[in-house]
Design a protein around this motif. Structure first.
Motif, PDB file in Angstrom:
ATOM      1  N   GLU A 182       0.829  -1.205   0.000  1.00  0.00           N
ATOM      2  CA  GLU A 182       0.000   0.000   0.000  1.00  0.00           C
ATOM      3  C   GLU A 182       0.869   1.264   0.000  1.00  0.00           C
ATOM      4  O   GLU A 182       0.601   2.213  -0.738  1.00  0.00           O
ATOM      5  N   SER A 183       1.920   1.278   0.814  1.00  0.00           N
ATOM      6  CA  SER A 183       2.833   2.424   0.841  1.00  0.00           C
ATOM      7  C   SER A 183       3.540   2.585  -0.497  1.00  0.00           C
ATOM      8  O   SER A 183       3.686   3.702  -1.006  1.00  0.00           O
ATOM      9  N   TYR A 184       3.957   1.473  -1.054  1.00  0.00           N
ATOM     10  CA  TYR A 184       4.620   1.520  -2.357  1.00  0.00           C
ATOM     11  C   TYR A 184       3.661   2.052  -3.414  1.00  0.00           C
ATOM     12  O   TYR A 184       4.025   2.873  -4.250  1.00  0.00           O
ATOM     13  N   ILE A 239       4.489   5.313  -5.738  1.00  0.00           N
ATOM     14  CA  ILE A 239       4.672   5.327  -7.192  1.00  0.00           C
ATOM     15  C   ILE A 239       3.598   6.121  -7.925  1.00  0.00           C
ATOM     16  O   ILE A 239       3.778   6.476  -9.091  1.00  0.00           O
ATOM     17  N   SER A 240       2.496   6.443  -7.264  1.00  0.00           N
ATOM     18  CA  SER A 240       1.441   7.212  -7.936  1.00  0.00           C
ATOM     19  C   SER A 240       1.953   8.568  -8.416  1.00  0.00           C
ATOM     20  O   SER A 240       1.408   9.143  -9.354  1.00  0.00           O
ATOM     21  N   ASN A 241       3.012   9.077  -7.814  1.00  0.00           N
ATOM     22  CA  ASN A 241       3.606  10.345  -8.236  1.00  0.00           C
ATOM     23  C   ASN A 241       4.493  10.205  -9.471  1.00  0.00           C
ATOM     24  O   ASN A 241       4.953  11.195 -10.021  1.00  0.00           O
ATOM     25  N   ASN A 251      -2.855   7.712 -15.980  1.00  0.00           N
ATOM     26  CA  ASN A 251      -3.757   7.825 -14.834  1.00  0.00           C
ATOM     27  C   ASN A 251      -5.165   8.278 -15.178  1.00  0.00           C
ATOM     28  O   ASN A 251      -6.076   8.096 -14.395  1.00  0.00           O
ATOM     29  N   ASP A 252      -5.332   8.917 -16.341  1.00  0.00           N
ATOM     30  CA  ASP A 252      -6.596   9.581 -16.632  1.00  0.00           C
ATOM     31  C   ASP A 252      -7.080   9.225 -18.037  1.00  0.00           C
ATOM     32  O   ASP A 252      -6.383   9.493 -19.019  1.00  0.00           O
ATOM     33  N   LEU A 253      -8.264   8.650 -18.132  1.00  0.00           N
ATOM     34  CA  LEU A 253      -8.793   8.193 -19.406  1.00  0.00           C
ATOM     35  C   LEU A 253      -8.989   9.338 -20.390  1.00  0.00           C
ATOM     36  O   LEU A 253      -8.650   9.218 -21.572  1.00  0.00           O
TER      37      LEU A 253
END
Length: 131
Positions: free
Chosen positions: A4-6, A10-12, A19-21
């Motif tokens: 979860e932390s990882y 990595i979301s950054n 990330n966005d359709l």
């Protein structure tokens, strides 16, 4: 660190189109003005999946005792045909001829291996133009 932390970390490090359709669709529309993006994606995904199928046969022959017989060679030949199909369609998507790709590859290899044959040092130490 846990998963979860990882995942939060990595979301950054993921692009907006990943990330966005809506952003992804805009990117596709922009690219499709220059190349056949649908055919390119088909070629790209097909190349990786068919190469995986070819590699699976090789892996089983090398490490799992699958025989190197005419049946398996025929199977590899068919997978190579599928790879060729996706490769040529990738060329079509980019508007380049397969012959141009082969000629460019010959030039790249001549530059990389100036003595006209493979040398480890040439494969490891490359010119900055050799991508």
């Amino acid at each position: 660190m846990d998963l979860e932390s990882y995942s939060k970390f990595i979301s950054n490090y993921v692009s907006h189109p990943s990330n966005d359709l809506v952003c992804f669709q805009e990117q596709l529309q922009q690219l499709d003005k220059n190349i056949n993006i649908s055919l390119l994606v088909t070629g790209s995904l097909g190349l990786s999946s068919e190469t995986g199928e070819f590699n699976e046969i090789v892996k089983k022959i090398l490490f799992q005792g699958k025989p190197l017989n005419q049946e398996n060679i025929y199977h590899m030949k068919r997978e190579l045909g599928d790879i060729l199909w996706y490769w040529v369609n990738s060329c079509r998507a980019l508007g380049i001829s397969p012959t141009e790709v082969m000629i460019e590859n010959v030039e790249k290899l001549k530059n990389r291996y100036p003595v006209g044959k493979f040398r480890t040092s040439d494969s490891e130490i490359r010119d900055k133009k050799d991508l």
